[in-house]
Design a protein around this motif. Structure first.
Motif, short mmCIF file in Angstrom:
data_model
loop_
_atom_site.label_atom_id
_atom_site.label_comp_id
_atom_site.label_asym_id
_atom_site.label_seq_id
_atom_site.Cartn_x
_atom_site.Cartn_y
_atom_site.Cartn_z
N LYS A 102 0.83 -1.20 0.00
CA LYS A 102 0.00 0.00 0.00
C LYS A 102 0.87 1.26 0.00
O LYS A 102 0.58 2.23 -0.70
CB LYS A 102 -0.93 0.01 1.22
N HIS A 103 1.94 1.22 0.77
CA HIS A 103 2.84 2.37 0.83
C HIS A 103 3.56 2.57 -0.51
O HIS A 103 3.65 3.70 -1.01
CB HIS A 103 3.86 2.16 1.95
N ALA A 106 -5.46 7.06 -1.88
CA ALA A 106 -6.78 6.42 -1.77
C ALA A 106 -6.68 5.04 -1.11
O ALA A 106 -7.61 4.61 -0.41
CB ALA A 106 -7.42 6.29 -3.14
N TYR A 107 -5.57 4.34 -1.29
CA TYR A 107 -5.42 3.02 -0.68
C TYR A 107 -5.24 3.10 0.83
O TYR A 107 -5.56 2.15 1.54
CB TYR A 107 -4.23 2.27 -1.30
#
Length: 176
Positions: free
Chosen positions: A88-89, A95-96
Protein backbone atom coordinates in the motif's frame (compact mmCIF):
# COMPACT_ATOMS: atom_id res chain seq x y z
CA UNK A 1 21.33 -28.17 19.07
CA UNK A 2 22.70 -24.68 19.60
CA UNK A 3 23.67 -21.32 18.24
CA UNK A 4 27.15 -22.85 18.09
CA UNK A 5 25.92 -25.30 15.45
CA UNK A 6 24.89 -22.37 13.24
CA UNK A 7 28.26 -20.73 13.75
CA UNK A 8 30.04 -23.98 12.89
CA UNK A 9 27.98 -24.37 9.71
CA UNK A 10 28.98 -20.92 8.43
CA UNK A 11 31.83 -20.87 5.90
CA UNK A 12 35.11 -19.04 6.49
CA UNK A 13 34.08 -16.03 4.40
CA UNK A 14 31.22 -15.42 6.85
CA UNK A 15 33.54 -14.91 9.82
CA UNK A 16 31.94 -11.54 10.61
CA UNK A 17 28.47 -13.12 10.69
CA UNK A 18 29.79 -15.87 12.96
CA UNK A 19 31.36 -13.35 15.35
CA UNK A 20 28.26 -11.16 15.30
CA UNK A 21 26.03 -14.16 16.00
CA UNK A 22 28.03 -14.76 19.16
CA UNK A 23 27.91 -11.10 20.11
CA UNK A 24 24.18 -10.47 19.64
CA UNK A 25 23.30 -13.53 21.70
CA UNK A 26 25.61 -12.78 24.62
CA UNK A 27 25.67 -8.99 24.96
CA UNK A 28 22.16 -7.62 24.76
CA UNK A 29 19.99 -5.14 26.61
CA UNK A 30 17.00 -7.39 25.92
CA UNK A 31 15.47 -9.62 28.56
CA UNK A 32 15.91 -13.35 28.01
CA UNK A 33 12.35 -13.63 26.67
CA UNK A 34 12.81 -10.63 24.37
CA UNK A 35 16.11 -11.97 23.04
CA UNK A 36 14.99 -15.54 22.43
CA UNK A 37 11.63 -14.45 21.05
CA UNK A 38 13.45 -12.14 18.66
CA UNK A 39 15.82 -14.92 17.66
CA UNK A 40 12.94 -17.32 17.02
CA UNK A 41 10.69 -14.86 15.18
CA UNK A 42 13.53 -13.72 12.92
CA UNK A 43 14.63 -17.31 12.29
CA UNK A 44 11.11 -18.08 11.09
CA UNK A 45 11.16 -14.97 8.89
CA UNK A 46 14.62 -15.77 7.50
CA UNK A 47 13.35 -19.22 6.41
CA UNK A 48 16.59 -21.20 6.51
CA UNK A 49 15.90 -24.72 7.83
CA UNK A 50 19.17 -25.08 9.77
CA UNK A 51 18.95 -21.65 11.37
CA UNK A 52 15.30 -22.16 12.30
CA UNK A 53 15.79 -25.69 13.64
CA UNK A 54 18.82 -24.79 15.75
CA UNK A 55 17.25 -21.66 17.22
CA UNK A 56 13.90 -23.35 17.83
CA UNK A 57 15.61 -26.25 19.59
CA UNK A 58 17.53 -23.90 21.86
CA UNK A 59 14.64 -21.48 22.39
CA UNK A 60 12.68 -24.09 24.35
CA UNK A 61 15.31 -23.73 27.10
CA UNK A 62 14.66 -19.99 27.36
CA UNK A 63 10.98 -19.46 26.50
CA UNK A 64 7.67 -20.69 27.80
CA UNK A 65 5.38 -22.60 25.43
CA UNK A 66 3.24 -19.45 25.17
CA UNK A 67 6.24 -17.30 24.26
CA UNK A 68 7.33 -19.79 21.59
CA UNK A 69 3.88 -19.71 20.02
CA UNK A 70 3.78 -15.92 20.27
CA UNK A 71 7.19 -15.51 18.59
CA UNK A 72 6.13 -17.78 15.75
CA UNK A 73 2.82 -15.92 15.64
CA UNK A 74 4.66 -12.61 15.32
CA UNK A 75 6.57 -13.97 12.32
CA UNK A 76 3.37 -15.31 10.79
CA UNK A 77 1.27 -12.18 11.19
CA UNK A 78 4.11 -9.98 9.96
CA UNK A 79 4.58 -12.19 6.89
CA UNK A 80 1.10 -11.03 5.96
CA UNK A 81 1.17 -7.47 7.28
CA UNK A 82 4.58 -6.58 5.88
CA UNK A 83 3.47 -7.48 2.36
CA UNK A 84 0.13 -5.72 2.68
CA UNK A 85 1.28 -2.47 4.32
CA UNK A 86 4.51 -2.20 2.32
CA UNK A 87 2.57 -2.66 -0.93
CA UNK A 88 0.00 0.00 0.00
CA UNK A 89 2.84 2.37 0.83
CA UNK A 90 4.83 1.62 -2.33
CA UNK A 91 1.83 2.11 -4.59
CA UNK A 92 1.90 5.69 -3.40
CA UNK A 93 -1.77 6.37 -4.02
CA UNK A 94 -3.41 8.03 -1.01
CA UNK A 95 -6.78 6.42 -1.77
CA UNK A 96 -5.42 3.02 -0.68
CA UNK A 97 -4.47 4.34 2.76
CA UNK A 98 -8.09 4.84 3.78
CA UNK A 99 -9.22 1.36 2.74
CA UNK A 100 -9.62 -1.07 5.65
CA UNK A 101 -7.30 -4.08 5.62
CA UNK A 102 -10.09 -6.57 6.32
CA UNK A 103 -7.41 -9.06 7.34
CA UNK A 104 -7.69 -10.95 10.62
CA UNK A 105 -5.00 -9.93 13.11
CA UNK A 106 -6.33 -11.20 16.42
CA UNK A 107 -2.93 -12.26 17.74
CA UNK A 108 -1.84 -8.62 17.86
CA UNK A 109 -4.57 -7.86 20.39
CA UNK A 110 -3.88 -10.93 22.53
CA UNK A 111 -0.39 -12.25 21.79
CA UNK A 112 0.04 -14.49 24.88
CA UNK A 113 3.06 -12.53 26.16
CA UNK A 114 3.74 -8.96 27.24
CA UNK A 115 2.62 -6.69 24.40
CA UNK A 116 6.00 -4.90 24.31
CA UNK A 117 7.81 -8.21 23.72
CA UNK A 118 5.46 -9.21 20.91
CA UNK A 119 5.75 -5.79 19.29
CA UNK A 120 9.55 -5.99 19.51
CA UNK A 121 9.43 -9.33 17.68
CA UNK A 122 7.15 -7.82 15.04
CA UNK A 123 9.61 -4.94 14.61
CA UNK A 124 12.53 -7.35 14.12
CA UNK A 125 10.62 -9.40 11.54
CA UNK A 126 9.65 -6.18 9.74
CA UNK A 127 13.34 -5.28 9.50
CA UNK A 128 14.01 -8.53 7.65
CA UNK A 129 11.13 -8.07 5.25
CA UNK A 130 11.77 -4.37 4.78
CA UNK A 131 8.41 -2.85 5.61
CA UNK A 132 9.07 0.75 6.61
CA UNK A 133 5.46 1.38 7.59
CA UNK A 134 5.52 -1.56 10.01
CA UNK A 135 8.96 -0.61 11.35
CA UNK A 136 7.73 2.89 12.19
CA UNK A 137 4.51 1.63 13.74
CA UNK A 138 6.14 -1.05 15.92
CA UNK A 139 8.99 1.23 16.99
CA UNK A 140 6.48 3.81 18.22
CA UNK A 141 4.53 1.13 20.06
CA UNK A 142 7.56 -0.35 21.85
CA UNK A 143 8.90 3.12 22.68
CA UNK A 144 5.55 4.16 24.17
CA UNK A 145 5.55 0.92 26.20
CA UNK A 146 8.88 1.90 27.76
CA UNK A 147 11.37 0.02 25.58
CA UNK A 148 14.59 1.94 25.11
CA UNK A 149 16.43 2.73 21.90
CA UNK A 150 18.97 0.11 23.02
CA UNK A 151 16.20 -2.50 23.02
CA UNK A 152 15.13 -1.56 19.50
CA UNK A 153 18.75 -1.41 18.39
CA UNK A 154 19.52 -4.85 19.82
CA UNK A 155 16.42 -6.37 18.19
CA UNK A 156 17.52 -4.92 14.84
CA UNK A 157 21.03 -6.30 15.36
CA UNK A 158 19.60 -9.76 16.03
CA UNK A 159 17.41 -9.55 12.91
CA UNK A 160 20.33 -8.51 10.72
CA UNK A 161 22.65 -11.27 11.95
CA UNK A 162 20.02 -14.03 11.78
CA UNK A 163 19.17 -12.90 8.25
CA UNK A 164 22.85 -12.89 7.26
CA UNK A 165 23.36 -16.39 8.63
CA UNK A 166 20.28 -17.66 6.79
CA UNK A 167 21.28 -16.05 3.49
CA UNK A 168 24.80 -17.42 3.74
CA UNK A 169 23.66 -20.95 4.53
CA UNK A 170 21.06 -20.82 1.74
CA UNK A 171 23.76 -19.73 -0.71
CA UNK A 172 26.11 -22.49 0.38
CA UNK A 173 23.34 -25.09 0.06
CA UNK A 174 22.48 -23.86 -3.43
CA UNK A 175 26.13 -23.97 -4.50
CA UNK A 176 26.85 -27.46 -3.18
Amino acid sequence: MTIEAIKEALPAYAKDTKLNLGSVTTTSSLTEQQLWGTLLATAVAARNPLVLREIADEAVKHLSAEAIESAKGAASIMAMNNVYYRAKHLIGEDAYQSLPARLRMQIIGKPGVEKVDFELWCLAVSAITGCGVCLESHEKTVASAGASRDHVHDALRVASVIHAAAVTLDAEAALS
